[in-house]
Write an enzyme that holds these catalytic residues in place. Sequence first.
Site, PDB file in Angstrom:
ATOM      1  N   ASP A 266      -2.024   0.795  -4.778  1.00  0.00           N
ATOM      2  CA  ASP A 266      -2.204  -0.161  -3.703  1.00  0.00           C
ATOM      3  C   ASP A 266      -1.243  -1.297  -4.052  1.00  0.00           C
ATOM      4  OD1 ASP A 266      -5.155  -1.189  -1.865  1.00  0.00           O
ATOM      5  OD2 ASP A 266      -3.023  -1.601  -1.572  1.00  0.00           O
TER       6      ASP A 266
HETATM    7  C1  GLC Z   1      -3.174  -3.400   1.288  1.00  0.00           C
HETATM    8  C2  GLC Z   1      -4.285  -2.374   1.448  1.00  0.00           C
HETATM    9  C3  GLC Z   1      -3.772  -0.963   1.592  1.00  0.00           C
HETATM   10  C4  GLC Z   1      -2.475  -1.009   2.359  1.00  0.00           C
HETATM   11  C5  GLC Z   1      -1.456  -1.666   1.473  1.00  0.00           C
HETATM   12  C6  GLC Z   1      -0.133  -1.890   2.207  1.00  0.00           C
HETATM   13  O1  GLC Z   1      -3.526  -4.339   0.311  1.00  0.00           O
HETATM   14  O2  GLC Z   1      -5.296  -2.390   0.441  1.00  0.00           O
HETATM   15  O3  GLC Z   1      -4.773  -0.193   2.284  1.00  0.00           O
HETATM   16  O4  GLC Z   1      -2.043   0.304   2.692  1.00  0.00           O
HETATM   17  O5  GLC Z   1      -1.895  -2.914   0.946  1.00  0.00           O
HETATM   18  O6  GLC Z   1      -0.317  -2.779   3.256  1.00  0.00           O
END
Ligand code: GLC
Length: 733
Positions: A266
Amino acid sequence: MYNKFFGILLLILIGAFSLTAQKVKPVYLDETRPIEERVKHALSLMTLEEKVALCHAQSKFSSKGVARLGIPEVWMSDGPHGVREEILWDSWSEAKWTNDSCTAFPALTCLAASWNPEMSAIYGKAVGEEARYRNKTVLLGPGVNIYRTPLNGRNFEYMGEDPFLASQMVVPYIQEVQKNGVAACIKHYALNNQEVWRGHIDVQASDRALREIYLPAFKAAVTEGKVWSVMGAYNQFRGEHCCHNNLLLNKILKDEWKFDGTVVTDWGGAHNTMQAAMNGLDIEMGTGTDGMTRSISNAYDNYYLALPFLDELKKGTVPESVVNDKASRVLRMIFRTTMDSRRPWGSFATDEHAQVARKVAEEGIVLLKNAGNILPLDASKLKNIAVIGENATRSMTVGGGSSSLKAHNEISPLKSLTAKFGSKITYAMGYASGPPAWGREIPSKFNADTLRAEAVRKARIADVVVFVGGLNKNHFQDCEGGDRLSYNLPFGQDQLLAEILKVNKNVVVVLVSGNAVAMPWADRVPAIVQAWYLGSEAGPAIANVLSGEVNPSGKLPFTFPVKLTDNGAHSFDQLSYPGDSILQVYKEDILVGYRWHDTKNIAPLFAFGHGLSYTSFEVSKPQIDKKLYTKGGIVELTFSVQNTGKVAGAEVAQVYVTQKNAPVMRPAKELKGFKKVFLKAGEKQTINIPVKVQDFAYWDEKSSDWKVDAGEFVLNLATSSGDVKFQVPVRVK
Ligand code: GLC
């Protein structure tokens, strides 16, 4: 004469050479060769620096390919409900393109509520076509974190409280997305069941809770869905960050489940180079060098899996086989996607996709209560329909965090109700919330008393009131980055409903939300409809259900407790929820959702699997094909369902398994089979639901393996976890 001869000879040589040159394509570019050969060949041509470059971001939503070899970059995009608008190279700001307004599909809670894998297939195909058209390598979704608490800000993005339902509903979505040559990315792996302290909270849960509740949907995504990428969660599990967690990534995901794809963090989820190197992470994404804060000029080179990783490799503290495995996984994903010249072209924001969005929305809406059959609304009998509530007009395709979308089209409930009922419709906002904002709540500028008075005035003279409320994907109201602060409806909705009910008894409550809420007025309103964040076609779907053009057939993918402390996670101390800011212990263990309510005999407000229809159904006594089953056997449960009402509709037959006299603690019953059946008025169909005896298993912590005991079980044939029609004894030898 000779010149002519040599001229011709030269031509023949050039022709021959170009033919052979054409034939002799480098293996990694030759699509007639198996992918594994192409991966190995490409790897053999790459430098150490090029291999490391594949393992970390080069921008907000992209990572490097190998330009020198003609291997393209990896482009990722949110999210589970549609393709996010283009974001700038190195900030979270929108790129303000004019050609990236997408179809906004319903939230995955709605898809789960359809209990129809065919809906999941058409959804995955459509959203995959949009991601392909936008030339994305990876679509960052779907999410399948289990609904443990009604306060979790991101429950709307996931598929409910039951691992079997989520497992069945996530697989077709992944398969269909990937048929477009786009990698789906199952997230957030794992135990990311709240937003409070999401970046570091260290979750402790038993092996049984892990295996029986929190992992099954991820396992199905990998072993059945063949998902090509997995996103590590922000939180920790047993002291290691999930983005580089040896147990979750190496032992379970890659060794046990044989995952051959790419693990991405993430954004900002990596915290340590050696752990990132050795514990199964393949691509580190994020913003700056330290995760989510402001980036510096060469931030991406300073990522844990960038120069620091290269240093360890050069020092020999990390063997080159480690980076070869990571690079191979990234190359494999590229060959499966952007370097597959046969992949289709995709399509974007089309009428077909809008119809998919509407169909999924219509099949996911749940009719919770319909006393006196006040629904469907009969236009011939109604002169004045007062629509009240901000959610009748508010855009719900924006907000909620990273799944927010720039929708090509979004039709509001009020617009569609007006289109259907014309001048009979009056409207009052009734209550107001502030504008959508990231990380904070902005109060509304409207005067609540004035709004309420206007709404009551219109309600008083109406034949029926359609109250459209719920949550709204603002911060604290179903949004990433924060949990809800209360189980109650926000913005004074309960008070407004109480005032309306004083002047009009005929109130239909339509809740637009991704979570259960308290309903102190539930006994006093004749009808309640659970409408999810339905996307571009929210209005038509809601109006079609309220008018009876569509007969609702959704079933709840999670329990609605009467009060928060009826929920398992909230039945213990702070350590159980939200944790003590460092540590968290899932004290309800395997008793999540209806497993808690059934086992502790706590009646829910509305049960998991509950959903009414405008018609009625009758389920006959089921038969099974044997009396005694082996552990590898399959129980064939056969019965009939009849539509005993006047309009066509669909029922969802559900099969829950109970173990009698189990040697370990087991929930009262667990969902292990279901089937949605569509029936015309009067029609009867024979249904067969196969239940694998292997699915009777629990995780045996002594042997660290699944175990089916010999002995007595019961198959409960139900139309909701709170409405068991028949019980069939089954013996396992
Ligand atoms: C965010 C979310 C994730 C997302 C990523 C990119 O923090 O937790 O679900 O795909 O970052 O935006």
